[in-house]
Design a protein around this motif. Structure first.
Motif, PDB file in Angstrom:
ATOM      1  N   ASP A  24     -12.131  49.497   1.873  1.00 30.60           N
ATOM      2  CA  ASP A  24     -11.534  48.256   2.341  1.00 30.60           C
ATOM      3  C   ASP A  24     -12.464  47.518   3.293  1.00 30.60           C
ATOM      4  O   ASP A  24     -13.464  48.059   3.757  1.00 30.60           O
ATOM      5  CB  ASP A  24     -10.212  48.552   3.068  1.00 30.60           C
ATOM      6  CG  ASP A  24      -9.200  49.238   2.166  1.00 30.60           C
ATOM      7  OD1 ASP A  24      -9.005  48.763   1.030  1.00 30.60           O
ATOM      8  OD2 ASP A  24      -8.619  50.259   2.596  1.00 30.60           O
ATOM      9  N   ASP A  25     -12.081  46.280   3.602  1.00 27.78           N
ATOM     10  CA  ASP A  25     -12.802  45.500   4.602  1.00 27.78           C
ATOM     11  C   ASP A  25     -12.762  46.196   5.954  1.00 27.78           C
ATOM     12  O   ASP A  25     -11.832  46.943   6.250  1.00 27.78           O
ATOM     13  CB  ASP A  25     -12.160  44.120   4.776  1.00 27.78           C
ATOM     14  CG  ASP A  25     -12.509  43.169   3.650  1.00 27.78           C
ATOM     15  OD1 ASP A  25     -13.537  43.361   2.995  1.00 27.78           O
ATOM     16  OD2 ASP A  25     -11.724  42.221   3.439  1.00 27.78           O
ATOM     17  N   ILE A  26     -13.748  45.910   6.760  1.00 26.98           N
ATOM     18  CA  ILE A  26     -13.795  46.376   8.144  1.00 26.98           C
ATOM     19  C   ILE A  26     -13.974  45.123   8.993  1.00 26.98           C
ATOM     20  O   ILE A  26     -14.881  44.322   8.739  1.00 26.98           O
ATOM     21  CB  ILE A  26     -14.955  47.362   8.372  1.00 26.98           C
ATOM     22  CG1 ILE A  26     -14.784  48.593   7.483  1.00 26.98           C
ATOM     23  CG2 ILE A  26     -15.043  47.760   9.840  1.00 26.98           C
ATOM     24  CD1 ILE A  26     -15.970  49.537   7.481  1.00 26.98           C
ATOM     25  N   ASP A  27     -13.105  44.954   9.973  1.00 30.14           N
ATOM     26  CA  ASP A  27     -13.152  43.754  10.813  1.00 30.14           C
ATOM     27  C   ASP A  27     -14.546  43.524  11.383  1.00 30.14           C
ATOM     28  O   ASP A  27     -15.147  44.416  11.971  1.00 30.14           O
ATOM     29  CB  ASP A  27     -12.159  43.863  11.973  1.00 30.14           C
ATOM     30  CG  ASP A  27     -10.722  43.699  11.527  1.00 30.14           C
ATOM     31  OD1 ASP A  27     -10.501  43.127  10.436  1.00 30.14           O
ATOM     32  OD2 ASP A  27      -9.814  44.143  12.250  1.00 30.14           O
ATOM     33  N   GLY A  28     -15.050  42.320  11.188  1.00 29.76           N
ATOM     34  CA  GLY A  28     -16.328  41.933  11.767  1.00 29.76           C
ATOM     35  C   GLY A  28     -17.546  42.339  10.964  1.00 29.76           C
ATOM     36  O   GLY A  28     -18.673  42.042  11.356  1.00 29.76           O
ATOM     37  N   ILE A  29     -17.367  43.023   9.834  1.00 27.70           N
ATOM     38  CA  ILE A  29     -18.493  43.466   9.014  1.00 27.70           C
ATOM     39  C   ILE A  29     -18.578  42.567   7.785  1.00 27.70           C
ATOM     40  O   ILE A  29     -17.607  42.405   7.056  1.00 27.70           O
ATOM     41  CB  ILE A  29     -18.335  44.951   8.587  1.00 27.70           C
ATOM     42  CG1 ILE A  29     -18.221  45.862   9.800  1.00 27.70           C
ATOM     43  CG2 ILE A  29     -19.483  45.379   7.678  1.00 27.70           C
ATOM     44  CD1 ILE A  29     -19.438  45.890  10.701  1.00 27.70           C
ATOM     45  N   GLN A  30     -19.744  41.978   7.552  1.00 28.04           N
ATOM     46  CA  GLN A  30     -19.967  41.098   6.412  1.00 28.04           C
ATOM     47  C   GLN A  30     -20.730  41.859   5.336  1.00 28.04           C
ATOM     48  O   GLN A  30     -21.830  42.363   5.596  1.00 28.04           O
ATOM     49  CB  GLN A  30     -20.769  39.875   6.823  1.00 28.04           C
ATOM     50  CG  GLN A  30     -20.070  39.002   7.832  1.00 28.04           C
ATOM     51  CD  GLN A  30     -20.974  37.864   8.288  1.00 28.04           C
ATOM     52  OE1 GLN A  30     -22.187  38.003   8.362  1.00 28.04           O
ATOM     53  NE2 GLN A  30     -20.359  36.733   8.586  1.00 28.04           N
TER      54      GLN A  30
END
Length: 137
Positions: A24-30
């Motif tokens: 999943d996405d991780i906050d602040g990681i592009q």
């Protein structure tokens, strides 16, 4: 979803590699879409002297900085790296791009018994992770 604090605790360990596998996405990681960018580069330049290695290095050179974690590379859609025709050494990529910074790999790949399976343990497409420090979240 894993917290940045958990990831920071892992990345601050004194290890040779810092690899984080996630689904999943991780906050602040592009994340960089490796499949899209690498295939575009291959399509754009088919010359033999500019092999696939130089192209994936160009895609993977996109280092970013997170205010808490520091320098990182984050990649997704990594299936193209497993294409047999391209003869890419995925282990070498994981090893070299996770030294001195954190390498995030977002994928539906399965990690089991120190092996990264592209999709599942039955598909026979795997990378041995022995010798690499990694976290699966």
């Amino acid at each position: 979803m894993a917290s940045i604090r958990d990831i920071l605790a892992y990345t601050q360990q004194n290890t040779r590699n810092r690899i984080v596998f996630c689904k999943d996405d991780i906050d602040g990681i592009q994340f960089v879409n490796v499949g899209r960018e690498l295939s575009a580069l291959v399509k754009e330049d088919t010359s033999v002297e500019n092999g696939v290695e130089s192209k994936y290095k160009q895609v993977l050179s996109q280092i970013r900085v997170h205010p808490t974690i520091g320098k990182y590379i984050a990649i997704e859609n990594v299936g193209i790296l497993f294409e047999p025709e391209l003869k890419i050494d995925v282990y070498a990529i994981l090893d070299s791009y996770s030294k001195g910074l954190c390498l995030f790999v977002r994928s539906d790949a399965m990690v089991q018994d120190d092996k990264l399976y592209f999709l599942s343990s039955t598909d026979n497409i795997a990378v041995n992770l022995k010798g690499l420090s990694y976290k699966y979240i």
